[in-house]
Write an enzyme that holds these catalytic residues in place. Structure first.
Site, PDB file in Angstrom:
ATOM      1  N   HIS A 141       0.773  -1.242   0.000  1.00 48.32           N
ATOM      2  CA  HIS A 141       0.000   0.000   0.000  1.00 48.32           C
ATOM      3  C   HIS A 141       0.810   1.302   0.000  1.00 48.32           C
ATOM      4  O   HIS A 141       0.301   2.337   0.416  1.00 48.32           O
ATOM      5  CB  HIS A 141      -0.939   0.043   1.223  1.00 48.32           C
ATOM      6  CG  HIS A 141      -2.003  -1.001   1.224  1.00 48.32           C
ATOM      7  ND1 HIS A 141      -1.724  -2.324   1.402  1.00 48.32           N
ATOM      8  CD2 HIS A 141      -3.356  -0.905   1.109  1.00 48.32           C
ATOM      9  CE1 HIS A 141      -2.853  -3.023   1.395  1.00 48.32           C
ATOM     10  NE2 HIS A 141      -3.849  -2.191   1.203  1.00 48.32           N
ATOM     11  N   ASP A 191       0.291  -0.085  -7.948  1.00 50.15           N
ATOM     12  CA  ASP A 191       0.007  -0.465  -6.566  1.00 50.15           C
ATOM     13  C   ASP A 191      -1.002  -1.600  -6.476  1.00 50.15           C
ATOM     14  O   ASP A 191      -1.883  -1.741  -7.326  1.00 50.15           O
ATOM     15  CB  ASP A 191      -0.525   0.734  -5.778  1.00 50.15           C
ATOM     16  CG  ASP A 191      -0.278   0.569  -4.283  1.00 50.15           C
ATOM     17  OD1 ASP A 191       0.865   0.307  -3.903  1.00 50.15           O
ATOM     18  OD2 ASP A 191      -1.227   0.704  -3.503  1.00 50.15           O
ATOM     19  N   GLY A 192      -0.889  -2.387  -5.415  1.00 52.01           N
ATOM     20  CA  GLY A 192      -1.851  -3.454  -5.183  1.00 52.01           C
ATOM     21  C   GLY A 192      -3.226  -2.937  -4.820  1.00 52.01           C
ATOM     22  O   GLY A 192      -4.233  -3.599  -5.099  1.00 52.01           O
ATOM     23  N   GLU A 322     -12.685  -9.762   1.009  1.00 55.30           N
ATOM     24  CA  GLU A 322     -13.545  -8.556   0.989  1.00 55.30           C
ATOM     25  C   GLU A 322     -13.978  -8.270  -0.443  1.00 55.30           C
ATOM     26  O   GLU A 322     -13.909  -7.134  -0.921  1.00 55.30           O
ATOM     27  CB  GLU A 322     -12.796  -7.359   1.584  1.00 55.30           C
ATOM     28  CG  GLU A 322     -12.265  -7.609   2.982  1.00 55.30           C
ATOM     29  CD  GLU A 322     -11.477  -6.446   3.551  1.00 55.30           C
ATOM     30  OE1 GLU A 322     -10.974  -5.618   2.751  1.00 55.30           O
ATOM     31  OE2 GLU A 322     -11.370  -6.342   4.774  1.00 55.30           O
ATOM     32  N   CYS A 419     -10.202   1.969   8.230  1.00 56.02           N
ATOM     33  CA  CYS A 419     -10.397   2.752   7.009  1.00 56.02           C
ATOM     34  C   CYS A 419     -11.788   3.359   6.925  1.00 56.02           C
ATOM     35  O   CYS A 419     -11.973   4.452   6.384  1.00 56.02           O
ATOM     36  CB  CYS A 419     -10.119   1.886   5.782  1.00 56.02           C
ATOM     37  SG  CYS A 419     -11.048   0.333   5.746  1.00 56.02           S
TER      38      CYS A 419
END
Length: 657
Positions: A141, A191-192, A322, A419
């Site tokens: 991240h 980015d992942g 998720e 988050c």
């Protein structure tokens, strides 16, 4: 690159131009200002007794050399501070607050001290693994955290005019542009967890530096190219996962890296990453006039909202990863339905709405906002849902921890992975941005939220003062103020939940024949100061049924009135909600209850309950019949559930034909 997008995009009206004064939404905005942002600041500083530790602020202090200690928390802990700063910025844009601004300025000073000489900024790698920068983009991240801080920087600059955080993040973005790309010595990566793509477009718009737009497009187009960057990166670091320390096989669909984004046909993998990616894709498509990229956005939009979205506007049905599952797989009791995913869907819908003003995007935006997003926060602003199920049995959640560990029957004070709370705060603090947009001389009203807005349309100054009865009443009124008589179109959305509407201008009812386009009533006329427009939307309580392929809802019905989805809760109906049967012809009664969640409309109906009183102890019987006994069933808006203690809840109930 593709052909240009044919039509000029609409322009969203900045939240700074909109002053919200609304019987429903002002409560939430005041709550964010007075409770949520201060509470979250305490949580980020680990000063909330009983809440999970954050470590987010202390990580920055350690990286800045102001404090001794070890890094604490997830690799993306920096993003919680960034989202908090962004929410604070939106509040400051609406109303200056010297105390809040001082806290934010002091945090920005700490961030500046934590930045490395080359512009790099990430507390995990600075404090814990300085030698491993850019070695695990798949999992860790770095660019995600950078993106959230870029968003905060732009918001804070636009709110206060202060450039310090903006300059910090421009330095970091310049460094990222040196690291990544196809040039000599550059890294061909991405980015992942998508986020930086949309953030770079915001940075481009704030600074005018086209390098940031080009970098965003690079990250969008590089994703999914073969051979796989993520697989090669994982091999370079020995094939071990950051999270488990065990050998890992990269699940490319989880990262939306199985195909180039322009070739993807279905939403797959981690739901938040999907919609953040799509928001960035839509931004690039709009800025670049890229038709093929926009077509990819539309394909994935259609797949999400017609085959993979809950009635509440929640997405991501699978706890594992998720993630999205397969089409029509929408379990209610094990739903993941992360709050952040619905917020990301709102971001995506809002961007699509600007490129192609069509009510179908605003309908989904509204559905997610009124249901999943505000359900994700308690009425006192101090506890939150990360997961938003559509059916809950506390006994099962607690007794079957393996399958239901992610589902909580009550909101939590904080999370190790926090988050969602700051994401809710930044969305609600910027809510004014989602109400209107302007395209040429057409003013679109997407959401019916009371307040005032000042616009420049066709060279004239136009003010709209909106009063709205939503979500309890479908009556909306606009008062027009203009500095001179001027022509423009006022486009009012006709929501998908209303089957009929009437519009009056200065008391005269309009014939809507020929005035409806793309789900909006478009009223074109020469407007004078003091003109009034009244919109009345039919808002009956109605039954909603799922597509036949949504197997878990076969023979079941949900209730909706206006934008609000309703649920049955144990506090009103007693235990055993799964035993409630709603006859198809039962009359639905709507009444206002001032005692719950600040006041709301309940729906009641003469229903039936399965009577198992004479069943006995047998688990299975072939000689038993089940009786139905009359019962009065009560339903409340989904957003208000779990404000009366722990209990059962269900959105979908059995229906008797």
């Amino acid at each position: 690159m593709g052909q240009a997008v044919e039509n000029e995009s609409a322009t969203p009206v900045s939240h700074k131009q909109v002053s919200i004064s609304d019987p429903f939404w002002s409560y939430y905005i005041d709550l964010v200002r007075d409770v949520v942002v201060p509470y979250q600041w305490e949580a980020l500083n680990d000063r909330v007794e009983g809440a999970e530790k954050s470590g987010a602020v202390s990580n920055f202090k350690i990286a800045a050399g102001l404090q001794q200690g070890d890094y604490y928390g997830m690799v993306f802990q920096d993003s919680d501070v960034a989202k908090w700063l962004e929410a604070a910025a939106y509040l400051l844009a609406a109303r200056r607050d010297s105390a809040l601004e001082q806290i934010a300025d002091e945090m920005i000073d700490i961030i500046g001290l934590a930045q490395q000489e080359d512009g790099y900024l990430n507390t995990f790698y600075t404090v814990k693994e300085p030698e491993n920068r850019w070695t695990n983009l798949t999992e860790c991240h770095e660019l995600y955290c950078a993106g959230h801080m870029m968003e905060a920087a732009v918001a804070y600059y636009e709110a206060t005019g202060k450039r310090k955080l903006l300059d910090i993040m421009c330095r970091f973005a310049d460094y990222i542009a040196e690291v990544f790309g196809d040039g000599p010595g550059q890294m061909p990566g991405y980015d992942g967890h998508q986020e930086i793509e949309l953030a770079l477009v915001k940075l481009y718009r704030a600074t005018g530096n086209s390098k940031y737009l080009e970098l965003s497009q690079y990250f969008v187009d590089e994703r999914g190219q073969q051979p796989s960057f993520f697989e090669a990166e994982t091999e370079r670091r020995g094939g071990l996962s950051h999270w488990s320390g065990m050998p890992m096989k990269v699940d490319l669909p989880y990262f939306q890296a199985h195909l180039p984004v322009r070739e993807q046909l279905t939403a797959a993998g981690h739901a938040v990453r999907v919609v953040y990616m799509l928001a960035g894709m839509a931004d690039v498509a709009r800025e670049k006039g890229d038709h093929t990229l926009f077509d990819a956005c539309k394909r994935l939009w259609d797949n999400i909202v017609t085959k993979q979205m809950y009635i509440t506007g929640a997405i991501g049905s699978m706890a594992q990863g998720e993630a999205f599952s397969v089409d029509y797989d929408l379990p209610n009791d094990t739903a993941y339905a992360e709050t952040c995913a619905s917020i990301g869907l709102i971001f995506f819908a809002h961007r699509m709405l600007q490129i192609e003003p069509d009510s179908r995007y605003a309908d989904v935006l509204e559905r997610a906002l009124y249901n999943t997003v505000i359900a994700g926060m308690s009425r006192d602003g101090k506890s939150f849902f990360y997961v938003n199920p559509l059916e809950v049995s506390p006994a099962v959640c607690e007794g079957n921890n393996k399958n239901y560990n992610h589902v909580k029957p009550v909101r939590q004070e904080w999370f190790g992975c926090a988050c969602c709370p700051p994401n809710i705060a930044r969305l609600l603090a910027s809510l004014g941005e989602y109400v209107y947009s302007v395209k040429g001389t057409v003013v679109y009203s997407h959401l019916y939220i009371g307040g005032k807005v000042d616009l420049s349309v066709g060279g004239a100054t136009v003010g709209l003062s909106q009063s709205s009865g939503m979500p309890w009443s479908g009556d909306v009124r606009y008062e027009i103020s203009v500095d001179r008589e001027t022509s423009f179109e006022l486009a009012l959305r006709l929501p998908d939940w209303s089957e009929s509407a009437s519009v009056r201008v200065n008391g005269e009812t309009l014939d809507l024949t020929g005035l409806v386009k793309d789900g909006y009533v478009r009223i074109e006329r020469e407007w004078s100061n003091g003109d009034a427009v009244e919109l009345s939307l039919e808002m009956p309580a109605r039954r909603v049924r799922s597509h036949p392929l949504v197997k878990v809802n076969a023979g079941k019905v949900a209730l909706q009135r206006g934008p609000l989805v309703y649920c049955a809760e144990e506090a009103d109906n007693g235990a055993g909600i799964e035993q409630i049967v709603l006859p198809a012809k039962a009359e639905l009664h709507v009444s206002f209850d001032a005692s719950l969640a600040g006041g709301l409309n309940r729906i009641t109906a003469d229903a039936l309950r399965l009577d198992y009183a004479e069943w006995g102890q047998s688990l299975y019987r072939s000689d038993a019949s089940v009786r139905l006994k009359p019962e009065r069933a009560t339903f409340i808006p989904y957003y208000a559930w779990a404000n009366r203690g722990k209990g059962e809840m269900a959105v979908w109930v059995k229906e008797q034909p």
